[in-house]
Design an enzyme around this catalytic site. Structure first.
Site, mmCIF file in Angstrom:
data_model
loop_
_atom_site.group_PDB
_atom_site.id
_atom_site.type_symbol
_atom_site.label_atom_id
_atom_site.label_comp_id
_atom_site.label_asym_id
_atom_site.label_seq_id
_atom_site.Cartn_x
_atom_site.Cartn_y
_atom_site.Cartn_z
ATOM 1 N N GLY A 228 0.816 -1.201 0.000
ATOM 2 C CA GLY A 228 0.000 0.000 0.000
ATOM 3 C C GLY A 228 0.852 1.253 0.000
ATOM 4 O O GLY A 228 1.975 1.263 -0.510
ATOM 5 N N SER A 229 0.335 2.300 0.593
ATOM 6 C CA SER A 229 0.986 3.602 0.524
ATOM 7 C C SER A 229 2.149 3.723 1.503
ATOM 8 O O SER A 229 2.218 3.014 2.514
ATOM 9 C CB SER A 229 -0.027 4.709 0.824
ATOM 10 O OG SER A 229 -0.379 4.700 2.201
ATOM 11 N N THR A 232 0.891 4.878 5.081
ATOM 12 C CA THR A 232 0.326 3.797 5.887
ATOM 13 C C THR A 232 1.406 2.805 6.287
ATOM 14 O O THR A 232 1.410 2.288 7.412
ATOM 15 C CB THR A 232 -0.791 3.083 5.117
ATOM 16 O OG1 THR A 232 -1.798 4.030 4.762
ATOM 17 C CG2 THR A 232 -1.424 1.984 5.961
ATOM 18 N N GLY A 233 2.354 2.542 5.393
ATOM 19 C CA GLY A 233 3.448 1.631 5.702
ATOM 20 C C GLY A 233 4.256 2.087 6.897
ATOM 21 O O GLY A 233 4.671 1.271 7.744
ATOM 22 N N GLU A 250 5.638 -3.349 1.004
ATOM 23 C CA GLU A 250 5.790 -3.007 -0.412
ATOM 24 C C GLU A 250 4.960 -1.761 -0.641
ATOM 25 O O GLU A 250 3.729 -1.811 -0.640
ATOM 26 C CB GLU A 250 5.346 -4.177 -1.295
ATOM 27 C CG GLU A 250 5.740 -4.005 -2.758
ATOM 28 C CD GLU A 250 4.666 -3.332 -3.576
ATOM 29 O OE1 GLU A 250 4.818 -2.111 -3.840
ATOM 30 O OE2 GLU A 250 3.697 -3.996 -3.957
ATOM 31 N N CYS A 284 1.737 -0.021 -8.646
ATOM 32 C CA CYS A 284 2.807 0.545 -7.828
ATOM 33 C C CYS A 284 4.086 0.735 -8.626
ATOM 34 O O CYS A 284 4.852 1.668 -8.378
ATOM 35 C CB CYS A 284 3.059 -0.322 -6.598
ATOM 36 S SG CYS A 284 3.305 -2.066 -6.960
#
Length: 479
Positions: A228-229, A232-233, A250, A284
């Site tokens: 994800g983003s 958020t990671g 990732e 991505c």
């Protein structure tokens, strides 16, 4: 509502799967059909009790599943592929409904499940041995325990089952959280898995933004795998620190494509366009910045424009090449890049300077001609069908420009002289660099990012280690 046993698969009813059972909830969430903006079916919103119950079940199942042989795990995965494939038509229809993908690309993703899992079936878990006169050192890799997989909305099947396959192959159990934007195919994929696996081995809990933190905070989960983003990671990594969970992240990218002056312009330009606009730019590792040598800049850009004009955008069954942006949140973000482009007066080579309002989240694919280096479209990842091009004439300078980002997920180099192109590729700061191809991640190779594009990697033989603890036995010889 009370749990009920999984039975016949119905593709218009959706449940969380906990301890091998269907579980609903009084609180329901509705995905949105991105082609119309209308609500789709209701799905249950998981809560703390659901997470607690799933973890207990997964831990119990792990104590048995961890000791199954590798051959048995492969057999179960193959049986799962067969069961999944028996529902491929329904899965394609469901994937079109939740993502808006054109049918041909939904078919590719559904078909790709067998390929992704199939490659994992060819892998063995690594084992290393070193021996000298004094001792034998054997390094084996053992499963971590319960894995929590937090999955994105752009490729909901490949990116959820792409976590499930290595987790199960290495002997872990797994709890999958699909994106609330695209919960449907993942819920069904894991419901199908109950036909093959014992309760607790593979579970799925859908929910809202409160569910992810429940997984990252739970002490019974040994690892979080997140796609994800970047924002958020970072939150997930911080949350996992409290229990020292293993993490694989990732995250986003801002992939550069460098076009060398010796390319076949007419052949390569359409491929570069596809690298930027595949899945409406919602990839991505989609190409986000295109650097074209000045000697061919005008010609190459014109060929990109010519091909882009042929691209049809529409709903899943319209024969279109591109569908809508998947959700309103991302749609509004991408609109911001168009608004910035218009406000700054950047030149549009093809496309539009405004996103029209209407039913669905459709955006015309657009190329921005030579915006400045400090422009938003160069500095940030749109994750939508808008891409900038810039000319270059100094190789050292364009490599610096390509690397001048806090991300490092993917990159491309295009040129007839393969050795020269590969020499440039080696200097690009990204986890996956493609020479003479747009970005095409594959299960045959580990996939991960440099810089803020992630921590660790998945897929390939090396990716199996991300789901394992190294276990070393030092055996000293008796004399």
């Amino acid at each position: 509502m009370s749990p009920s046993k999984v039975s016949t698969i119905k593709f218009d009813e959706f449940y969380n799967i906990i301890d091998g059972e269907q579980r609903s909830s009084k609180n329901q969430h509705h995905g949105i059909d991105p082609t119309t903006g209308e609500e789709s079916w209701g799905v249950p919103i998981g809560n703390q009790q659901d997470v607690d119950d799933a973890v207990v079940s997964a831990q119990k199942a792990f104590e048995k599943y961890r000791y199954t042989t590798l051959e048995k795990r492969k057999e179960l995965l193959q049986r799962y592929v067969d069961a999944f494939n028996s529902h491929s038509e329904e899965m394609v229809e469901l994937l079109c409904k939740e993502t808006g993908k054109p049918k041909q690309f939904a078919q590719m993703e559904v078909g790709g499940v067998a390929a992704f899992i199939g490659h994992h079936l060819s892998l063995d878990i690594p084992e290393d041995k070193l021996e000298d006169d004094e001792k034998v050192i054997t390094t084996r890799y053992f499963p971590l325990g319960v894995v929590g997989a937090i999955c994105p909305w752009n490729f909901p099947l490949i990116l959820s089952l792409g976590k499930m396959a290595p987790a199960l192959l290495t002997g872990n159990t797994i709890i999958i959280k699909p994106s609330p934007f695209t919960p449907y195919t993942t819920l069904k994929a894991i419901e199908i898995a109950q036909e093959i696996y014992e309760p607790g081995v593979v579970q799925v809990i859908g929910g809202d933004d409160k569910l992810g933190p429940l997984l990252t905070a739970h002490p019974g989960i040994a690892k979080i795998s997140f796609t994800g983003s970047i924002a958020t990671g970072k939150k997930i990594m911080a949350a996992c620190a409290n229990t020292l969970k293993r993490v694989t992240l990732e995250l986003g990218g801002n992939d550069a494509s460098i076009i060398l002056p010796d390319v076949d312009v007419k052949k390569i330009a359409p491929e570069v366009v596809m690298g930027a606009f595949q899945n409406s730019g919602q990839v991505c590792v989609a190409t986000k910045r295109i650097y074209i040598h000045k000697d061919i800049y005008d010609e190459f850009l014109q060929e990109m424009v010519n091909f882009t004009k042929t691209i049809k955008t529409g709903d899943s069954n319209s024969g279109s090449l591109l569908g809508p942006v998947q959700n309103k949140m991302q749609y509004e973000r991408v609109k911001g890049f168009f608004e910035d482009t218009k406000a700054k007066g950047y030149k549009i080579a093809v496309g539009a300077d405004t996103v029209p309002s209407g039913n669905g989240f459709f955006i015309t694919p657009t190329i921005i001609d030579n915006p400045p280096n400090d422009s938003r479209i160069i500095q940030e990842e749109p994750f939508g069908p808008i891409v900038p091009t810039q000319p270059w004439d100094d190789e050292e300078e364009v490599i610096r420009r390509a690397n001048n980002t806090n991300t490092g997920l993917g990159a491309c180099v295009w040129g007839k002289d393969e050795k020269h192109a590969e020499a440039i590729a080696k200097r690009l700061e990204a986890g996956s660099v493609f020479v003479n191809s747009f970005e095409k991640p594959t299960p045959q190779a580990v996939f991960g990012g440099h810089k803020e594009s992630g921590i660790g990697g998945e897929w390939g033989k090396d990716g199996l280690k991300a789901y394992c603890n190294a276990h070393v036995i030092h055996l000293y010889k008796q004399k």
